[in-house]
Design an enzyme around this catalytic site. Structure first.
Site, short mmCIF file in Angstrom:
data_model
loop_
_atom_site.label_atom_id
_atom_site.label_comp_id
_atom_site.label_asym_id
_atom_site.label_seq_id
_atom_site.Cartn_x
_atom_site.Cartn_y
_atom_site.Cartn_z
N LYS A 234 -17.79 -0.35 14.24
CA LYS A 234 -17.72 0.77 14.13
C LYS A 234 -16.72 1.52 14.89
CE LYS A 234 -22.01 1.21 15.45
NZ LYS A 234 -22.36 -0.33 15.85
N ARG B 138 -29.43 6.69 14.69
CA ARG B 138 -29.91 5.68 15.31
C ARG B 138 -31.62 5.45 14.67
NH1 ARG B 138 -25.86 3.45 18.74
NH2 ARG B 138 -26.09 1.43 19.15
N ARG C 42 -15.30 -9.32 23.37
CA ARG C 42 -14.69 -8.10 23.25
C ARG C 42 -14.32 -7.42 24.73
NH1 ARG C 42 -17.83 -3.14 20.82
NH2 ARG C 42 -19.71 -4.08 22.05
N ARG D 269 -17.83 -4.43 28.82
CA ARG D 269 -18.97 -3.81 28.78
C ARG D 269 -20.20 -4.54 29.65
NH1 ARG D 269 -19.85 -0.71 23.32
NH2 ARG D 269 -21.81 -1.28 23.62
N ARG E 85 -30.07 -5.46 21.59
CA ARG E 85 -29.54 -4.47 20.81
C ARG E 85 -29.53 -4.83 19.55
NH1 ARG E 85 -23.72 -4.73 23.64
NH2 ARG E 85 -23.35 -3.50 21.83
P1 AP5 Z 1 -16.21 -2.75 17.84
O1 AP5 Z 1 -15.20 -1.78 16.79
O2 AP5 Z 1 -16.11 -2.61 19.30
O3 AP5 Z 1 -17.89 -2.69 17.17
P2 AP5 Z 1 -19.19 -1.71 17.30
O4 AP5 Z 1 -19.61 -1.58 15.95
O5 AP5 Z 1 -18.36 -0.28 17.55
O6 AP5 Z 1 -19.83 -2.17 18.43
P3 AP5 Z 1 -20.62 -1.45 19.80
O7 AP5 Z 1 -21.15 -2.60 20.71
O8 AP5 Z 1 -19.70 -0.58 20.31
O9 AP5 Z 1 -21.84 -1.01 18.94
P4 AP5 Z 1 -23.16 -0.49 19.62
O10 AP5 Z 1 -23.93 0.16 18.56
O11 AP5 Z 1 -23.89 -1.67 19.96
O12 AP5 Z 1 -22.70 0.40 20.79
P5 AP5 Z 1 -22.90 1.76 21.22
O13 AP5 Z 1 -21.71 1.94 22.21
O14 AP5 Z 1 -23.05 2.56 20.12
O15 AP5 Z 1 -15.92 -4.43 17.45
C1 AP5 Z 1 -16.55 -5.28 18.01
C2 AP5 Z 1 -15.69 -6.30 18.65
O16 AP5 Z 1 -15.32 -7.16 17.38
C3 AP5 Z 1 -14.31 -5.95 19.05
O17 AP5 Z 1 -13.75 -6.82 20.09
C4 AP5 Z 1 -13.29 -5.78 17.99
O18 AP5 Z 1 -11.92 -6.11 18.19
C5 AP5 Z 1 -13.96 -6.88 16.91
N1 AP5 Z 1 -13.72 -6.75 15.39
C6 AP5 Z 1 -14.09 -5.50 14.85
N2 AP5 Z 1 -13.66 -5.49 13.77
C7 AP5 Z 1 -13.38 -6.90 13.26
C8 AP5 Z 1 -13.10 -7.45 12.08
N3 AP5 Z 1 -13.13 -7.11 11.08
N4 AP5 Z 1 -12.87 -8.90 12.38
C9 AP5 Z 1 -13.12 -9.68 13.46
N5 AP5 Z 1 -13.02 -8.86 14.65
C10 AP5 Z 1 -13.49 -7.63 14.44
O19 AP5 Z 1 -24.37 1.99 21.99
C11 AP5 Z 1 -24.47 1.34 23.30
C12 AP5 Z 1 -25.90 1.80 23.86
O20 AP5 Z 1 -25.72 3.03 23.97
C13 AP5 Z 1 -26.97 1.50 22.88
O21 AP5 Z 1 -27.55 0.10 23.27
C14 AP5 Z 1 -28.03 2.34 23.21
O22 AP5 Z 1 -28.70 2.16 24.55
C15 AP5 Z 1 -27.33 3.78 23.50
N6 AP5 Z 1 -27.19 4.51 22.29
C16 AP5 Z 1 -25.93 4.96 21.87
N7 AP5 Z 1 -26.24 5.68 20.83
C17 AP5 Z 1 -27.63 5.87 20.85
C18 AP5 Z 1 -28.29 6.54 19.87
N8 AP5 Z 1 -28.00 7.39 18.65
N9 AP5 Z 1 -29.65 6.63 19.81
C19 AP5 Z 1 -30.36 6.04 21.18
N10 AP5 Z 1 -29.44 5.23 21.90
C20 AP5 Z 1 -28.11 5.29 21.76
#
Ligand code: AP5
Length: 214
Positions: free
Chosen positions: A13, A88, A127, A161, A172
């Site tokens: 994402k 979410r 990552r 992270r 997660r």
């Molecule tokens: P990346 O693009 O970083 O993936 P992402 O989907 O953004 O993953 P996140 O881990 O950031 O998502 P998340 O939903 O767990 O975390 P968030 O920060 O929202 O890609 C991942 C890796 O793969 C990278 O190294 C990239 O280079 C590689 N890659 C990408 N595309 C690729 C491809 N096509 N092929 C190969 N490699 C590839 O949330 C963190 C925490 O915050 C949650 O756990 C929760 O506690 C809290 N939180 C956040 N939002 C909310 C909400 N709305 N409600 C409640 N709690 C929330």
């Protein structure tokens, strides 16, 4: 255009949001980034959510909804935004619709990135990002062009992270399947959901999203 990027942790994402932001001039709103910034700053919000975020559980809806409502009210969001990591839960999706309706706005597209759980664990465990500008990299899939030097800003320090460890990743993923996946039917009913194959390579996913936004 207002867009939601949906998908499990590590689906890509953040990676794709950065590309869409550049191509369409939209504002990238990542609730994960906002929460991590609050934690790093030591603010009241940060202290309130630190343990929850680091455990891999979801932060309570009320906190997140308030945070997004304030951010969407900022002038830069008038040109359109990409939501990454929000909504979410079904309650967050409903709150988003009602806050946009008050502004005579709506979500134009919801793009789901579909990726197998095994691939997600591999993506998350490799990552890392530039400590200065936040540009994202991966041990196996995307190394900087010059080893140890950020392609985007020339920074030489990188970070991983705290919630990218195997135990938290499991929590997660469970949170995604139990609490977030139920919003897929919510958006399917509203005929805005497009699903793309997030297992494709970086450019392949970008091309599918571009086609879905036509
Ligand atoms: P990346 O693009 O970083 O993936 P992402 O989907 O953004 O993953 P996140 O881990 O950031 O998502 P998340 O939903 O767990 O975390 P968030 O920060 O929202 O890609 C991942 C890796 O793969 C990278 O190294 C990239 O280079 C590689 N890659 C990408 N595309 C690729 C491809 N096509 N092929 C190969 N490699 C590839 O949330 C963190 C925490 O915050 C949650 O756990 C929760 O506690 C809290 N939180 C956040 N939002 C909310 C909400 N709305 N409600 C409640 N709690 C929330």
């Amino acid at each position: 255009m207002n867009l939601v990027l949906l998908g499990p942790p590590g689906a890509g994402k953040g990676t794709q949001a950065a590309r869409i932001q550049e191509a369409h001039g939209l504002v990238h709103l990542s609730t994960g980034d906002m929460l991590r910034a609050a934690i790093a700053s030591g603010s009241d919000l940060g202290n309130q959510v630190k343990e929850i975020v680091e455990s891999g559980a979801l932060v309570p809806d009320d906190i997140i909804i308030r945070m997004i409502e304030e951010r969407i009210a900022a002038p830069d969001c008038a040109k359109g935004f990409i939501l990454d990591g929000f909504p979410r839960t079904v309650r967050q999706a409903e709150a988003l619709d009602s806050m946009l309706e008050k502004k005579s706005l709506k979500i134009d597209h919801v793009v789901e990135l579909k990726v197998d759980d095994a691939a997600l664990v591999k993506r998350i465990s490799g990552r890392f990002s530039c400590a200065a500008c936040g540009a994202g990299y991966h041990d196996a899939f995307k190394q900087p062009k010059t080893e140890g030097v950020c392609d985007a800003c020339g920074g030489k320090e990188f970070s991983r992270r705290k919630d990218d460890n195997p135990e938290t990743v499991k929590a997660r993923l469970e949170a995604y399947h139990a609490q977030t996946a139920p919003i897929l039917p919510y958006y399917r009913e509203r005929e805005v959901l497009r699903t793309v194959d997030g297992m494709a390579d970086f450019d392949g996913v970008t091309a599918q999203i571009a086609a879905a936004l036509q």
